[in-house]
Design an enzyme around this catalytic site. Structure first.
Site, PDB file in Angstrom:
ATOM      1  N   ASP A 127       0.838  -1.195   0.000  1.00  0.00           N
ATOM      2  CA  ASP A 127       0.000   0.000   0.000  1.00  0.00           C
ATOM      3  C   ASP A 127       0.872   1.243   0.000  1.00  0.00           C
ATOM      4  OD1 ASP A 127      -1.617   2.116   2.086  1.00  0.00           O
ATOM      5  OD2 ASP A 127      -2.755   1.296   0.413  1.00  0.00           O
TER       6      ASP A 127
ATOM      7  N   GLU B 254       0.854   5.504   0.205  1.00  0.00           N
ATOM      8  CA  GLU B 254       0.062   6.646   0.633  1.00  0.00           C
ATOM      9  C   GLU B 254       0.735   7.926   0.155  1.00  0.00           C
ATOM     10  OE1 GLU B 254      -2.818   6.461   1.977  1.00  0.00           O
ATOM     11  OE2 GLU B 254      -2.853   4.322   2.493  1.00  0.00           O
TER      12      GLU B 254
ATOM     13  N   ASP C 264      -1.872   2.145  -6.939  1.00  0.00           N
ATOM     14  CA  ASP C 264      -0.530   1.971  -6.377  1.00  0.00           C
ATOM     15  C   ASP C 264       0.501   1.559  -7.423  1.00  0.00           C
ATOM     16  OD1 ASP C 264      -1.066   1.779  -3.103  1.00  0.00           O
ATOM     17  OD2 ASP C 264      -2.735   1.076  -4.329  1.00  0.00           O
TER      18      ASP C 264
ATOM     19  N   HIS D 121      -5.896   5.250   5.686  1.00  0.00           N
ATOM     20  CA  HIS D 121      -4.770   5.949   5.056  1.00  0.00           C
ATOM     21  C   HIS D 121      -3.463   5.813   5.841  1.00  0.00           C
ATOM     22  CE1 HIS D 121      -7.528   7.516   2.110  1.00  0.00           C
ATOM     23  NE2 HIS D 121      -8.276   8.043   3.048  1.00  0.00           N
TER      24      HIS D 121
ATOM     25  N   ASP E 199      -3.497  -0.295   6.551  1.00  0.00           N
ATOM     26  CA  ASP E 199      -4.192  -0.738   5.347  1.00  0.00           C
ATOM     27  C   ASP E 199      -3.706  -2.118   4.916  1.00  0.00           C
ATOM     28  OD1 ASP E 199      -5.668   1.561   5.328  1.00  0.00           O
ATOM     29  OD2 ASP E 199      -4.740   2.435   3.542  1.00  0.00           O
TER      30      ASP E 199
END
Length: 219
Positions: A71, A73, A131, A189, A194
């Site tokens: 993940d 961000e 992503d 987030h 996540d």
């Protein structure tokens, strides 16, 4: 068994993505789900990787030996959003390894874990296509860095969930957890939280007999 492996210290410097001009303050958060066989919890201190393990009931064999949960961000200039959306502040990024160094460490870790062996089947899993379809290729293009082939195929958990459950999770992880009667882990987030939620959702779907397949189109 499930092993969740995540980077403990890899942080990305602030940069602007081309066209979108996004100010990126990202943390690479990668995890691994082992599809079958027992494993031993271990420390990967040489690369700053920590390992935690959660027990899981047996489930049908998957097409992959490993699922690599990832993940990214980012905070952005446009549209304007609250600067603390991700929980990452500039002080956490300053002085940390560059994206190039982080990707080199990932490659070393992939080799160390045997994930580059042609006989070992592994694939990244993300919550959406952004992503690995937009974020990583765009940032690498901006910095003139190559994108490793193993980043060019992945499973979009939203698509997998919709195949398994028959409905599209408009609110991502929150909807998937709700649909599976799972407690949401941590805060939205947060990269590592996540990843934990993605792993938990995958565990639940696999336990119900769902077989995960690649959802991205070949590059």
């Amino acid at each position: 068994m499930i092993a969740l492996l995540h980077t403990g210290a890899a942080k990305f410097p602030q940069n602007l993505l081309p066209r979108a001009r996004q100010a990126v303050r990202s943390l690479l958060r990668a995890g691994v789900l082992r599809g079958y066989s027992s494993i031993v919890s271990r420390k990967l201190a040489s690369h700053g990787f920590g390992a935690s393990m959660a027990a899981m009931s047996s489930f049908p064999p998957q097409r992959y030996h490993y699922f690599l949960v990832l993940d990214f961000e980012a905070t952005c200039d446009k549209p304007q959003i609250h600067p603390q959306l991700t929980g990452i502040i500039q002080g956490m990024v300053d002085g940390q390894p560059s994206l190039q160094q982080v990707l080199e460490r990932v490659d070393e870790w992939m080799a160390k874990e045997g994930l580059l062996d042609p006989s070992v089947k592994s694939i990244f899993v993300t919550c959406g296509d952004w992503d690995l379809k937009v974020m990583l290729p765009g940032q690498c293009q901006y910095l003139g860095l190559p994108v490793a082939d193993y980043f060019k195929q992945w499973i979009n958990l939203k698509k997998a969930y919709s195949f398994a459950m028959g409905s599209w999770p408009k609110n991502g992880l929150l909807d998937m957890n709700k649909g599976l009667n799972l407690q949401h882990i941590g805060r939205p987030h947060s990269g590592i939280d996540d990843c934990k939620n993605i792993a938990n959702i995958m565990k639940t779907l696999a336990h119900r007999g769902f077989i995960f397949k690649q959802t991205s189109k070949p590059f």
